[in-house]
Design an enzyme around this catalytic site. Sequence first.
Site, PDB file in Angstrom:
ATOM      1  N   LYS A 194       7.391 -15.848  19.624  1.00 10.47           N
ATOM      2  CA  LYS A 194       5.938 -16.072  19.584  1.00 10.47           C
ATOM      3  C   LYS A 194       5.593 -16.200  18.117  1.00 10.47           C
ATOM      4  O   LYS A 194       5.733 -15.260  17.345  1.00 10.47           O
ATOM      5  CB  LYS A 194       5.197 -14.887  20.223  1.00 10.47           C
ATOM      6  CG  LYS A 194       3.833 -15.232  20.794  1.00 10.47           C
ATOM      7  CD  LYS A 194       2.755 -15.524  19.755  1.00 10.47           C
ATOM      8  CE  LYS A 194       2.223 -14.265  19.108  1.00 10.47           C
ATOM      9  NZ  LYS A 194       1.289 -14.610  17.993  1.00 10.47           N
ATOM     10  N   GLU A 268      10.048  -4.551  11.593  1.00 14.45           N
ATOM     11  CA  GLU A 268      10.004  -4.709  10.131  1.00 14.45           C
ATOM     12  C   GLU A 268       8.535  -4.749   9.781  1.00 14.45           C
ATOM     13  O   GLU A 268       7.843  -5.719  10.060  1.00 14.45           O
ATOM     14  CB  GLU A 268      10.737  -5.989   9.739  1.00 14.45           C
ATOM     15  CG  GLU A 268      11.254  -5.941   8.313  1.00 14.45           C
ATOM     16  CD  GLU A 268      10.212  -6.380   7.317  1.00 14.45           C
ATOM     17  OE1 GLU A 268       9.423  -5.505   6.874  1.00 14.45           O
ATOM     18  OE2 GLU A 268      10.175  -7.565   6.991  1.00 14.45           O
ATOM     19  N   CYS A 303       5.861  -8.177   2.182  1.00 17.58           N
ATOM     20  CA  CYS A 303       5.986  -6.753   2.511  1.00 17.58           C
ATOM     21  C   CYS A 303       6.748  -6.010   1.428  1.00 17.58           C
ATOM     22  O   CYS A 303       6.655  -4.800   1.328  1.00 17.58           O
ATOM     23  CB  CYS A 303       6.632  -6.580   3.878  1.00 17.58           C
ATOM     24  SG  CYS A 303       7.985  -7.695   4.154  1.00 17.58           S
ATOM     25  N   GLU A 405      -1.279  -1.100   1.967  1.00 19.33           N
ATOM     26  CA  GLU A 405      -0.754  -2.442   1.741  1.00 19.33           C
ATOM     27  C   GLU A 405      -1.920  -3.422   1.638  1.00 19.33           C
ATOM     28  O   GLU A 405      -2.734  -3.520   2.551  1.00 19.33           O
ATOM     29  CB  GLU A 405       0.159  -2.828   2.911  1.00 19.33           C
ATOM     30  CG  GLU A 405       0.781  -4.187   2.736  1.00 19.33           C
ATOM     31  CD  GLU A 405       1.838  -4.485   3.797  1.00 19.33           C
ATOM     32  OE1 GLU A 405       1.525  -4.414   4.986  1.00 19.33           O
ATOM     33  OE2 GLU A 405       2.984  -4.795   3.403  1.00 19.33           O
TER      34      GLU A 405
HETATM   35  P1  NAI Z   1      -0.129  -8.570  12.860  1.00 17.46           P
HETATM   36  O1  NAI Z   1       0.906  -7.515  12.795  1.00 17.46           O
HETATM   37  O2  NAI Z   1      -1.329  -8.287  13.693  1.00 17.46           O
HETATM   38  O3  NAI Z   1       0.541  -9.934  13.405  1.00 17.46           O
HETATM   39  C1  NAI Z   1       1.931 -10.183  13.399  1.00 17.46           C
HETATM   40  C2  NAI Z   1       2.310 -10.868  14.699  1.00 17.46           C
HETATM   41  O4  NAI Z   1       2.060  -9.985  15.788  1.00 17.46           O
HETATM   42  C3  NAI Z   1       1.521 -12.142  14.999  1.00 17.46           C
HETATM   43  O5  NAI Z   1       2.396 -13.087  15.579  1.00 17.46           O
HETATM   44  C4  NAI Z   1       0.503 -11.661  16.020  1.00 17.46           C
HETATM   45  O6  NAI Z   1       0.049 -12.679  16.861  1.00 17.46           O
HETATM   46  C5  NAI Z   1       1.320 -10.663  16.795  1.00 17.46           C
HETATM   47  N1  NAI Z   1       0.522  -9.680  17.565  1.00 17.46           N
HETATM   48  C6  NAI Z   1      -0.712  -9.205  17.273  1.00 17.46           C
HETATM   49  N2  NAI Z   1      -1.114  -8.333  18.230  1.00 17.46           N
HETATM   50  C7  NAI Z   1      -0.095  -8.253  19.131  1.00 17.46           C
HETATM   51  C8  NAI Z   1       0.101  -7.516  20.339  1.00 17.46           C
HETATM   52  N3  NAI Z   1      -0.828  -6.697  20.821  1.00 17.46           N
HETATM   53  N4  NAI Z   1       1.257  -7.675  20.996  1.00 17.46           N
HETATM   54  C9  NAI Z   1       2.218  -8.500  20.532  1.00 17.46           C
HETATM   55  N5  NAI Z   1       2.084  -9.222  19.407  1.00 17.46           N
HETATM   56  C10 NAI Z   1       0.951  -9.111  18.705  1.00 17.46           C
HETATM   57  O7  NAI Z   1      -0.513  -8.959  11.371  1.00 17.46           O
HETATM   58  P2  NAI Z   1      -1.777  -9.791  10.830  1.00 17.46           P
HETATM   59  O8  NAI Z   1      -2.981  -9.484  11.672  1.00 17.46           O
HETATM   60  O9  NAI Z   1      -1.369 -11.205  10.700  1.00 17.46           O
HETATM   61  O10 NAI Z   1      -1.936  -9.199   9.364  1.00 17.46           O
HETATM   62  C11 NAI Z   1      -2.526  -7.929   9.150  1.00 17.46           C
HETATM   63  C12 NAI Z   1      -1.798  -7.189   8.055  1.00 17.46           C
HETATM   64  O11 NAI Z   1      -0.474  -6.923   8.446  1.00 17.46           O
HETATM   65  C13 NAI Z   1      -1.648  -7.928   6.736  1.00 17.46           C
HETATM   66  O12 NAI Z   1      -2.768  -7.819   5.950  1.00 17.46           O
HETATM   67  C14 NAI Z   1      -0.461  -7.234   6.137  1.00 17.46           C
HETATM   68  O13 NAI Z   1      -0.873  -6.054   5.495  1.00 17.46           O
HETATM   69  C15 NAI Z   1       0.392  -6.883   7.332  1.00 17.46           C
HETATM   70  N6  NAI Z   1       1.511  -7.839   7.524  1.00 17.46           N
HETATM   71  C16 NAI Z   1       2.786  -7.461   7.223  1.00 17.46           C
HETATM   72  C17 NAI Z   1       3.820  -8.359   7.329  1.00 17.46           C
HETATM   73  C18 NAI Z   1       5.222  -8.000   7.001  1.00 17.46           C
HETATM   74  O14 NAI Z   1       5.994  -8.863   6.630  1.00 17.46           O
HETATM   75  N7  NAI Z   1       5.643  -6.767   7.138  1.00 17.46           N
HETATM   76  C19 NAI Z   1       3.596  -9.738   7.753  1.00 17.46           C
HETATM   77  C20 NAI Z   1       2.219 -10.023   8.094  1.00 17.46           C
HETATM   78  C21 NAI Z   1       1.243  -9.098   7.973  1.00 17.46           C
END
Ligand code: NAI
Length: 503
Positions: A194, A268, A303, A405
């Site tokens: 996804k 991660e 990250c 973060e």
């Molecule tokens: P998020 O963690 O909400 O999204 C990441 C993925 O999870 C996306 O594909 C999203 O559609 C999916 N997702 C969201 N809710 C879900 C659910 N209930 N069940 C299954 N999948 C779900 O991150 P978002 O909203 O893009 O960014 C928010 C913050 O997260 C950022 O500001 C940053 O601090 C952090 N982040 C960390 C990352 C990393 O590499 N560790 C990458 C992206 C964001």
Amino acid sequence: MLDRPMPTPAAPLLDPFALAKALSGYHFIGGGYVPGRNGKNFAVVNPATGQQVAEAAEGDAADVEAAVQNAAKAQKEWAKLPARKRGALVHQCAALLKEHQEELAKLIALETGKALRTESRVEAGVVADIFEFFGGLGSELKGESVPFAPNVLSVTVREPLGVVGAIIPWNVPMLLMALKVAPALVAGNSVVVKSAEEAPLAVLRICELMNRILPPGVFNMLSGFGPECGAPLVSHPLVRKVTFTGSVETGKIVARAAAEKLVPVTLELGGKSPMIVFADCDFEKTVAGALTSMRFTRQGQSCTAASRIYVERPIFDRFVTAMKDAVNKMVMGDPLDEKTDIGTIVSEGQLQKVKAFIEEGTKTPGATAHVCSAMPSDPALKKGLFIQPVIFTGLTKESRLVREEIFGPVTVIAPFDDPESVLAEANDSEYGLAASLWTNNLKVGLDLAHRLEAGLVQINQNLVVQANLSYGGVKSSGLGKEASLEAMLEHFTHKKTIMVNMA
Ligand code: NAI
Ligand code: MG
């Protein structure tokens, strides 16, 4: 091999706008492009201009069902192939992705706003490298013989888990996807990914390209929102392994859903990675290292970004000045322009989140915000999601900017006086993903490397994830490792014991 007409050409398409349009409105399921079952699409926006460049299918549980059923059927035959043969096919995918490196680089720059020269081209190259690396590991899927009893043959074998559900974010979507898909496939699993709502296109194109080599159904791609498309994928009964990269908050939701089914999950998550600079460091190299550590060319959307920099007091002022001067030389502009060092933030929501942190830091008594570089002057970019990098000094460890973060081009620099106090500060964090130490005293460096609470510690460098080096955090930064042979064996297979009584 693909046997139906494609909306996209097999040869590299170097016009990212044309490619984005061609990819509009599709998932990739069972070896072909398919529109979403509900007919709904959402906009994919170029963050440098605010213009819509494509539409993505807004997946829901019905699309998940189709993808998982296809994946489950395909997995049975895929797992029967000799492991080296699977690896060889994944290796072929790497070669094809290399041929498409420039195309993928331009497409990811268009949808995420990451500068082509400094970020997007690099990511596209590393993606191919990850598939190449795992493609060579087929023959490592071996078991052991166990000395149980003289006339009992006891062996272990590595078996795939089944269908893997992978959820990926938008910051380095191609690379983070490759870290999941490559080992999962080589180990004999099939995969449903996804994609992130902000960056669905380049990963969709990769899925198509790889499907030109892989059997249909082995690698499927869905686009859509988290709760509507990600959640049903995670909780689908046929998904036997979940692997997620993203925020801590969503990671916990995903882990809870996986726990309901008792399937293994790899997470991660975020980081607040410290960079510790000693006065005896190689000064120029360390200043340059701070810029790459902070991932300024990715607008800090990493990250592992060095978002807390601790500098030994004798060189503190000099270091802050040198860092400001260096960031000031970085050029912000059109992500597709070769001159650009720094592109845009990925989305309006992220921009607002980063701005709120900057505002809070600026208002904190005693704090100074050193705003660097310059906004682009090109009127075509006036709606672009650009933000000037900010270096904060004078913030204390209670500040939200030091603890949370930010995921933007914002770093905090603080002075320290001795190794023990800086170690305590560095470890005083919810996170434990990465850390770096900069010193010519390797005795001190190595001692701290052992005592830092982080999954990855580097001395005198701060590289991003590399093939064959286990990558993954401790504490709230995640569960499990990626990128290495052990990661493939531990997270994408289970060990079956077989005993034969020959008495
Ligand atoms: P998020 O963690 O909400 O999204 C990441 C993925 O999870 C996306 O594909 C999203 O559609 C999916 N997702 C969201 N809710 C879900 C659910 N209930 N069940 C299954 N999948 C779900 O991150 P978002 O909203 O893009 O960014 C928010 C913050 O997260 C950022 O500001 C940053 O601090 C952090 N982040 C960390 C990352 C990393 O590499 N560790 C990458 C992206 C964001
Ligand atoms: Mg979210």
